[in-house]
Design an enzyme around this catalytic site. Structure first.
Site, PDB file in Angstrom:
ATOM      1  N   ARG A  47       0.533  -0.946  -0.237  1.00 48.38           N
ATOM      2  CA  ARG A  47      -0.118   0.184  -0.458  1.00 48.38           C
ATOM      3  C   ARG A  47       0.681   1.163   0.168  1.00 48.38           C
ATOM      4  O   ARG A  47       0.599   2.062  -0.785  1.00 48.38           O
ATOM      5  CB  ARG A  47      -0.857   0.193   0.940  1.00 48.38           C
ATOM      6  CG  ARG A  47      -2.497  -1.022   0.611  1.00 48.38           C
ATOM      7  CD  ARG A  47      -2.798  -1.129   2.345  1.00 48.38           C
ATOM      8  NE  ARG A  47      -2.665  -1.179   3.270  1.00 48.38           N
ATOM      9  CZ  ARG A  47      -2.635  -2.337   4.667  1.00 48.38           C
ATOM     10  NH1 ARG A  47      -4.080  -1.876   4.598  1.00 48.38           N
ATOM     11  NH2 ARG A  47      -2.338  -2.618   5.442  1.00 48.38           N
ATOM     12  N   GLY A 187      11.162 -26.930   5.225  1.00 51.27           N
ATOM     13  CA  GLY A 187      12.746 -25.860   4.511  1.00 51.27           C
ATOM     14  C   GLY A 187      14.085 -26.424   5.115  1.00 51.27           C
ATOM     15  O   GLY A 187      14.599 -26.387   4.693  1.00 51.27           O
ATOM     16  N   GLU A 222      13.401 -20.578  22.326  1.00 49.85           N
ATOM     17  CA  GLU A 222      13.858 -19.018  22.369  1.00 49.85           C
ATOM     18  C   GLU A 222      14.575 -18.252  23.291  1.00 49.85           C
ATOM     19  O   GLU A 222      13.580 -18.461  24.413  1.00 49.85           O
ATOM     20  CB  GLU A 222      12.819 -18.975  21.442  1.00 49.85           C
ATOM     21  CG  GLU A 222      13.474 -18.258  19.360  1.00 49.85           C
ATOM     22  CD  GLU A 222      12.052 -18.271  18.716  1.00 49.85           C
ATOM     23  OE1 GLU A 222      12.094 -17.958  17.093  1.00 49.85           O
ATOM     24  OE2 GLU A 222      10.769 -17.630  19.358  1.00 49.85           O
ATOM     25  N   ASP A 241       1.077 -20.803  17.024  1.00 55.28           N
ATOM     26  CA  ASP A 241       3.118 -20.097  16.458  1.00 55.28           C
ATOM     27  C   ASP A 241       3.768 -20.568  15.752  1.00 55.28           C
ATOM     28  O   ASP A 241       4.478 -20.992  15.233  1.00 55.28           O
ATOM     29  CB  ASP A 241       2.998 -18.986  17.333  1.00 55.28           C
ATOM     30  CG  ASP A 241       4.527 -17.977  16.393  1.00 55.28           C
ATOM     31  OD1 ASP A 241       3.952 -17.394  14.720  1.00 55.28           O
ATOM     32  OD2 ASP A 241       5.584 -17.559  17.417  1.00 55.28           O
ATOM     33  N   HIS A 246       5.196 -25.961  12.768  1.00 57.06           N
ATOM     34  CA  HIS A 246       6.143 -26.480  12.721  1.00 57.06           C
ATOM     35  C   HIS A 246       6.657 -27.776  13.717  1.00 57.06           C
ATOM     36  O   HIS A 246       6.808 -28.346  12.506  1.00 57.06           O
ATOM     37  CB  HIS A 246       7.505 -25.079  13.211  1.00 57.06           C
ATOM     38  CG  HIS A 246       7.237 -23.696  12.747  1.00 57.06           C
ATOM     39  ND1 HIS A 246       6.502 -23.465  11.213  1.00 57.06           N
ATOM     40  CD2 HIS A 246       6.913 -22.354  13.263  1.00 57.06           C
ATOM     41  CE1 HIS A 246       6.448 -22.732  11.233  1.00 57.06           C
ATOM     42  NE2 HIS A 246       7.041 -21.699  12.405  1.00 57.06           N
ATOM     43  N   ARG A 342      14.368 -35.837  20.468  1.00 61.16           N
ATOM     44  CA  ARG A 342      15.373 -36.297  21.096  1.00 61.16           C
ATOM     45  C   ARG A 342      14.866 -37.349  21.190  1.00 61.16           C
ATOM     46  O   ARG A 342      13.081 -37.701  21.596  1.00 61.16           O
ATOM     47  CB  ARG A 342      15.587 -35.797  22.737  1.00 61.16           C
ATOM     48  CG  ARG A 342      16.219 -34.957  22.795  1.00 61.16           C
ATOM     49  CD  ARG A 342      16.083 -34.178  23.947  1.00 61.16           C
ATOM     50  NE  ARG A 342      17.628 -33.205  23.703  1.00 61.16           N
ATOM     51  CZ  ARG A 342      18.822 -34.133  24.010  1.00 61.16           C
ATOM     52  NH1 ARG A 342      18.668 -35.041  24.762  1.00 61.16           N
ATOM     53  NH2 ARG A 342      20.041 -33.309  24.208  1.00 61.16           N
ATOM     54  N   TYR A 374      23.726 -36.949  16.407  1.00 60.21           N
ATOM     55  CA  TYR A 374      24.056 -37.510  17.918  1.00 60.21           C
ATOM     56  C   TYR A 374      23.152 -38.982  17.771  1.00 60.21           C
ATOM     57  O   TYR A 374      22.253 -38.298  18.832  1.00 60.21           O
ATOM     58  CB  TYR A 374      25.379 -36.991  18.590  1.00 60.21           C
ATOM     59  CG  TYR A 374      24.199 -36.134  19.230  1.00 60.21           C
ATOM     60  CD1 TYR A 374      24.371 -34.615  18.963  1.00 60.21           C
ATOM     61  CD2 TYR A 374      24.081 -36.125  20.945  1.00 60.21           C
ATOM     62  CE1 TYR A 374      23.590 -34.181  19.608  1.00 60.21           C
ATOM     63  CE2 TYR A 374      23.214 -35.661  21.882  1.00 60.21           C
ATOM     64  CZ  TYR A 374      23.126 -33.979  21.073  1.00 60.21           C
ATOM     65  OH  TYR A 374      22.448 -33.049  22.114  1.00 60.21           O
ATOM     66  N   LYS A 376      23.842 -41.435  21.421  1.00 56.22           N
ATOM     67  CA  LYS A 376      24.264 -41.411  23.248  1.00 56.22           C
ATOM     68  C   LYS A 376      24.036 -42.792  23.147  1.00 56.22           C
ATOM     69  O   LYS A 376      22.876 -43.531  22.981  1.00 56.22           O
ATOM     70  CB  LYS A 376      23.662 -40.880  24.317  1.00 56.22           C
ATOM     71  CG  LYS A 376      23.529 -39.703  23.381  1.00 56.22           C
ATOM     72  CD  LYS A 376      22.975 -38.787  25.237  1.00 56.22           C
ATOM     73  CE  LYS A 376      22.088 -37.467  24.959  1.00 56.22           C
ATOM     74  NZ  LYS A 376      21.935 -36.750  26.046  1.00 56.22           N
ATOM     75  N   ASP A 394      28.998 -38.369  16.777  1.00 59.82           N
ATOM     76  CA  ASP A 394      28.633 -37.820  16.487  1.00 59.82           C
ATOM     77  C   ASP A 394      28.301 -37.483  14.882  1.00 59.82           C
ATOM     78  O   ASP A 394      29.625 -37.345  14.549  1.00 59.82           O
ATOM     79  CB  ASP A 394      29.448 -36.912  16.990  1.00 59.82           C
ATOM     80  CG  ASP A 394      28.802 -35.238  17.171  1.00 59.82           C
ATOM     81  OD1 ASP A 394      27.655 -34.502  17.039  1.00 59.82           O
ATOM     82  OD2 ASP A 394      29.315 -34.436  18.410  1.00 59.82           O
TER      83      ASP A 394
HETATM   84  C1  BG6 Z   1       8.101 -18.236  12.567  1.00 65.74           C
HETATM   85  C2  BG6 Z   1       7.401 -17.904  14.470  1.00 65.74           C
HETATM   86  O1  BG6 Z   1       6.197 -18.727  12.411  1.00 65.74           O
HETATM   87  O2  BG6 Z   1       8.610 -18.967  13.547  1.00 65.74           O
HETATM   88  C3  BG6 Z   1       8.386 -17.033  15.288  1.00 65.74           C
HETATM   89  O3  BG6 Z   1       6.233 -16.952  13.778  1.00 65.74           O
HETATM   90  C4  BG6 Z   1       9.392 -17.615  15.903  1.00 65.74           C
HETATM   91  O4  BG6 Z   1       8.155 -16.511  16.348  1.00 65.74           O
HETATM   92  C5  BG6 Z   1       9.898 -18.221  14.216  1.00 65.74           C
HETATM   93  O5  BG6 Z   1      10.636 -16.519  16.037  1.00 65.74           O
HETATM   94  C6  BG6 Z   1      11.143 -19.403  14.442  1.00 65.74           C
HETATM   95  O6  BG6 Z   1      11.697 -19.467  12.765  1.00 65.74           O
HETATM   96  P1  BG6 Z   1      13.635 -20.334  13.103  1.00 65.74           P
HETATM   97  O7  BG6 Z   1      13.397 -20.717  12.079  1.00 65.74           O
HETATM   98  O8  BG6 Z   1      14.246 -18.912  13.164  1.00 65.74           O
HETATM   99  O9  BG6 Z   1      13.358 -20.928  14.545  1.00 65.74           O
END
Ligand code: BG6
Length: 480
Positions: A47, A187, A222, A241, A246, A342, A374, A376, A394
């Site tokens: 935009r 990916g 994180e 999220d 993921h 794990r 790796y 154990k 490893d």
């Molecule tokens: C994103 C999430 O899909 O993945 C984020 O919205 C997160 O909250 C991120 O930080 C983590 O991605 P990566 O590749 O850094 O593990």
């Protein structure tokens, strides 16, 4: 490979995702010769009123720096044009279509088809209207064939009903084969290695089951909080999220049966089956946490119950996995940044070495940082005595593949969208099955029936989560 004109349009071109992920990934593809300048044009659409050069300047800030790259960066930036328009305006999309068409006419001197890729680096609330606009004004018109594809980012909905609604709106406009739902974890190098590891190694195939495996953990940590995106995050929470997409994708690849071939549909069929075999989640097998200080963010409501941490046990009702807990755990503002799988094996039966106290066999697949696989295992402690110790086999990627550059997840996935390979993208029925697993629990969190417990920023997460992992049967290995 297909040749002919390729137009890549990034919608939401001035946003964070586009700048940080999409354009740098396109740059890397260009640099490696996958986006030849005699065929490719990149359009940014958003935009804001910007000139081509202003967009190029913004993008350049996110590309790798260095004198030796100056020429390739300038070649890449020249491919980019900017079109400004709103996301529901026919005029904007007609202008975009004109720009793409002009480019096609100028390039279609070579025999080949015309390919149009639209990357929606935008929130899902605008997907239906954008898809409508693309369908009405921007579809491929070449007589020589070609295609139009759209790439969409998560979150695909907030729960089962909203995801289905979104899917059906988009599904009325585009065929499933034209829709690429990105989950960038698919990916990642070591996520892509999972099928190879499991199905190309005699070591693993016979032991990959309930008779040998005691428990599986799929963990995302994180070491930073939701700084800067608290408002967005608070509407979704860590389950939507990270876990529902993921971690669940990783879960599928660890738990699914062997596909009959590597064809995308065969792989995705198996993923759907394992998702459909997951039992309802039990309240006592869930720990939800929120880090202290999360609500200091002015964009987060003071009474927020949104989890920034969750540990959830999934149980699969099938012959291979009955009784094996899969612990999916994700948290923000923890003590480290790490994602790993794990797989812990059962104790050795009839153990004559009394090695149980040392720990169990465990296969660890570290997705990031420093990719590694790796194992154990118990070995004889070198020396005169027969005593046992834990050691490891490893495969650390940094050491083993010193001269290999591991591609970024987005780079690989965008290349797949151009090639038309949907293996690493989420199919509609897969998405539905994923939401079916988490929706009841999410509704109870949203309704305040399931509460978060506080944890300290920079900690391992709530103590209750460690207790849950222990209850699930995980044995901490000593001596490692
Ligand atoms: C994103 C999430 O899909 O993945 C984020 O919205 C997160 O909250 C991120 O930080 C983590 O991605 P990566 O590749 O850094 O593990």
């Amino acid at each position: 490979p297909e040749t002919g004109c390729l137009s890549i349009t990034v919608l939401g071109a001035s946003g964070d995702l586009a700048k940080k992920k999409t354009f740098p990934a396109l740059f890397n593809l260009y640099r490696q010769g996958f986006l030849p300048s005699d065929q490719v044009h990149i359009f940014g659409y958003a935009r804001s009123k910007l000139s081509d050069d202003e967009l190029r300047d913004r993008i350049q800030g996110y590309l790798p720096q260095g004198q030796e790259l100056a020429q390739v960066i300038s070649g890449f930036l020249k491919l980019i044009k900017y079109v400004s328009g709103s996301y529901d305006s026919p005029d904007g999309f007609k202008t975009l279509d004109d720009a793409i068409y002009k480019h096609e006419v100028s390039r279609n001197t070579i025999e080949g088809s015309s390919r149009r890729l639209f990357y929606l680096a935008l929130p899902p609330s605008v997907y239906p209207q954008i898809c409508k606009m693309i369908k009405s004004y921007c579809m491929n018109k070449s007589d020589l064939g070609g295609w139009t594809r759209i790439v969409v980012e998560k979150p695909f909905g907030r729960d089962l009903a909203s995801a289905e609604e979104l899917s059906s709106q988009i599904g009325k406009l585009f065929e499933e084969a034209e829709i690429y739902r990105i989950d960038h974890y698919l990916g990642k190098e070591l996520v892509q290695n999972l099928l190879v590891l499991r199905f190309a190694n005699r070591f693993f195939m016979p032991v990959w089951n309930r008779d040998n495996i005691d428990n599986v953990q799929i963990v995302f940590r994180e070491d930073f909080g939701t700084e800067g995106r608290g408002g967005y995050f608070d509407q979704y929470g860590i389950i939507r999220d990270i876990i529902q997409n993921h971690l669940l994708q990783v879960f599928c690849l660890v738990a699914m049966e062997k596909p009959i071939s590597l064809k995308p549909e065969h792989i995705r069929d198996e993923k759907v089956k394992v998702l459909q075999s997951v039992l309802p989640i039990k309240d006592e097998e869930v720990v939800l946490g929120q880090y202290q200080g999360y609500k200091d963010d002015p964009t987060v409501p003071n009474d927020s119950n949104t989890p920034t941490f969750a540990s959830v046990i999934l149980r699969i009702h099938n012959e291979r996995w009955e009784g094996v807990p899969f612990i999916l755990k994700a948290g923000k503002a923890l003590d480290s940044r790490k994602a790993e799988i794990r797989i812990q094996f059962k104790d050795v039966p009839g153990d004559i070495f009394k090695c149980k106290k040392q720990g169990r066999n465990e296969l660890v697949i570290r997705l990031q940082p420093s990719e590694a696989i790796y194992m154990k295992l118990t070995v004889k402690q070198p020396g005169l005595e027969i005593s046992t110790a834990q050691s490891e086999l490893d495969l650390s990627y940094r050491q083993r593949y010193q001269n290999v550059v591991i591609p970024e997840a987005y780079e690989r996935l965008i290349l797949d969208t151009i090639k038309g390979d949907q293996q690493h993208f989420v199919r509609r029925d897969e998405l539905k099955a994923a939401w079916e697993i988490f929706t009841p629990m999410l509704h109870r969190i949203d309704g305040g029936e399931l509460k978060t417990v506080p944890y300290k920023r920079g900690s391992r997460g709530p103590d209750e989560a460690d207790a849950l992992v222990e209850k699930a049967g995980y044995v901490q290995t000593r001596g490692y």
